[in-house]
Design a protein around this motif. Structure first.
Motif, PDB file in Angstrom:
ATOM      1  N   TRP A  99     -66.460  85.892   7.076  1.00  0.00           N
ATOM      2  CA  TRP A  99     -67.195  86.575   5.911  1.00  0.00           C
ATOM      3  C   TRP A  99     -66.112  86.339   4.713  1.00  0.00           C
ATOM      4  O   TRP A  99     -66.444  86.943   3.699  1.00  0.00           O
ATOM      5  N   HIS A 100     -64.924  86.582   4.731  1.00  0.00           N
ATOM      6  CA  HIS A 100     -64.153  86.688   3.545  1.00  0.00           C
ATOM      7  C   HIS A 100     -64.572  85.476   2.869  1.00  0.00           C
ATOM      8  O   HIS A 100     -64.262  85.564   1.124  1.00  0.00           O
TER       9      HIS A 100
ATOM     10  N   CYS B   1     -67.943  86.079   1.265  1.00  0.00           N
ATOM     11  CA  CYS B   1     -68.730  87.128   0.500  1.00  0.00           C
ATOM     12  C   CYS B   1     -67.385  88.121  -0.414  1.00  0.00           C
ATOM     13  O   CYS B   1     -67.471  89.254  -0.487  1.00  0.00           O
TER      14      CYS B   1
ATOM     15  N   ALA C  30     -65.545  89.640   1.748  1.00  0.00           N
ATOM     16  CA  ALA C  30     -65.260  90.927   1.868  1.00  0.00           C
ATOM     17  C   ALA C  30     -63.677  91.203   3.355  1.00  0.00           C
ATOM     18  O   ALA C  30     -62.667  90.339   3.489  1.00  0.00           O
TER      19      ALA C  30
ATOM     20  N   ALA D 249     -67.359  94.283   0.582  1.00  0.00           N
ATOM     21  CA  ALA D 249     -67.830  93.147  -0.191  1.00  0.00           C
ATOM     22  C   ALA D 249     -67.750  92.857  -1.594  1.00  0.00           C
ATOM     23  O   ALA D 249     -68.180  93.455  -2.717  1.00  0.00           O
TER      24      ALA D 249
ATOM     25  N   ASP E 167     -71.987  96.744  -2.055  1.00  0.00           N
ATOM     26  CA  ASP E 167     -71.208  96.361  -1.477  1.00  0.00           C
ATOM     27  C   ASP E 167     -70.518  96.766  -0.162  1.00  0.00           C
ATOM     28  O   ASP E 167     -68.745  96.726   0.542  1.00  0.00           O
TER      29      ASP E 167
END
Length: 285
Positions: A218-219, A222, A224, A238, A277
């Protein structure tokens, strides 16, 4: 550890966290108390802003959380504790394993009957989506119905306008749960996914490598980052919103697969992640 505390105090001068009490946990973590539970996102952002100086990733936890216990996995020298070898193994696993394989998402392919359609398909002005689905999908499943609704809404500006408030309803930090008392935990690693070494999430309880792998992906996708961990809930921000369409849809399926108690349908989540976000995950016994 005293030097680490002094470095943190110096970095936080002039921020909302200045002068708050700091204590050390023997495994290398620092914990700040007296953080406002009403505005912990601001506290997290202040600590996140100085991460390049401190080298410590912040995460908000409840004051009485078991996550704050000294050496929750044993002593740092043990193989199952957060010692150097265990931490290195977690980092490697996060970058190599597929976290989605650990979650059973077969429920997405269950057949939708008329009652299920009423749950997954919204009443929107000017259209009869349930009638369209009965006509267009020969064997509707939860997955295909949600994807149909998502694509149908995106293709119609009027329907997009009718669902404009979804980001606020689904993920807005104004709706995030606020415990009575919270603390700011600063772990001795800067990478976004490595907070998984000191946190837990119910749906992958005891599988820190799976949590780390999800956070790593996810990082990368996005930007995140975990803001708070309530163990049955995760709150994230995010830095980049996914592109509408396949990217947002795949992310929605991942989030829903990790958070079975997240109330919104996948089509709602897919819209929300392109409009806001902040993310909210919920999975409980």
């Amino acid at each position: 550890m005293a030097d680490d505390i002094d470095r943190l105090r110096t970095a936080l001068r002039g921020t909302p966290l200045a002068d708050l009490p700091i204590r050390a946990i023997p495994d290398g973590r620092l914990v700040m108390s007296r953080v406002s539970p009403q505005d912990y996102l601001t506290a997290w952002r202040a600590a996140r802003a100085v991460l390049p100086v401190t080298g410590r990733r912040p995460v908000i936890v409840e004051s009485d959380s078991s996550l704050l216990e000294d050496e929750p996995w044993g002593t740092p020298d043990e193989d199952d504790g957060p010692g150097p070898a265990w931490i290195a193994g977690l980092d490697e696993a996060a970058r190599t394993i597929d976290p989605w394989q650990a979650r059973d998402t077969s429920w997405l392919d269950e057949v939708c009957d008329d009652e299920d359609l009423r749950f997954h398909v919204p009443d929107l002005p000017g259209v009869e989506l349930r009638a369209e689905i009965r006509q267009d999908l020969a064997a509707p499943t939860i997955r295909s119905v949600n994807r149909y609704v998502y694509d149908r809404v995106r293709a119609d500006p009027l329907l997009m306008d009718a669902t404009e408030s979804l980001a606020d309803q689904v993920f807005s930090p104004h709706r995030w749960w606020r415990p009575r008392s919270v603390e700011l935990m600063l772990v001795p690693r800067p990478e976004a996914h490595m907070v998984a070494a000191w946190t837990e999430f119910h749906s992958v309880l005891g599988m820190n490598d799976v949590l780390a792998a999800a956070l790593w992906r996810w990082h990368r996708a996005c930007e995140a980052e975990m803001v708070a961990c309530w163990e049955t809930m995760l709150l994230l921000t995010a830095g980049r919103r996914p592109a509408p369409g396949d990217e947002a849809w795949e992310l929605a399926v991942q989030l829903k697969g990790f958070a079975t108690n997240l109330e919104p349908n996948p089509w709602e989540i897919a819209l929300a992640v392109t409009r806001g976000d902040e993310w909210f995950l919920h999975d409980r016994p």
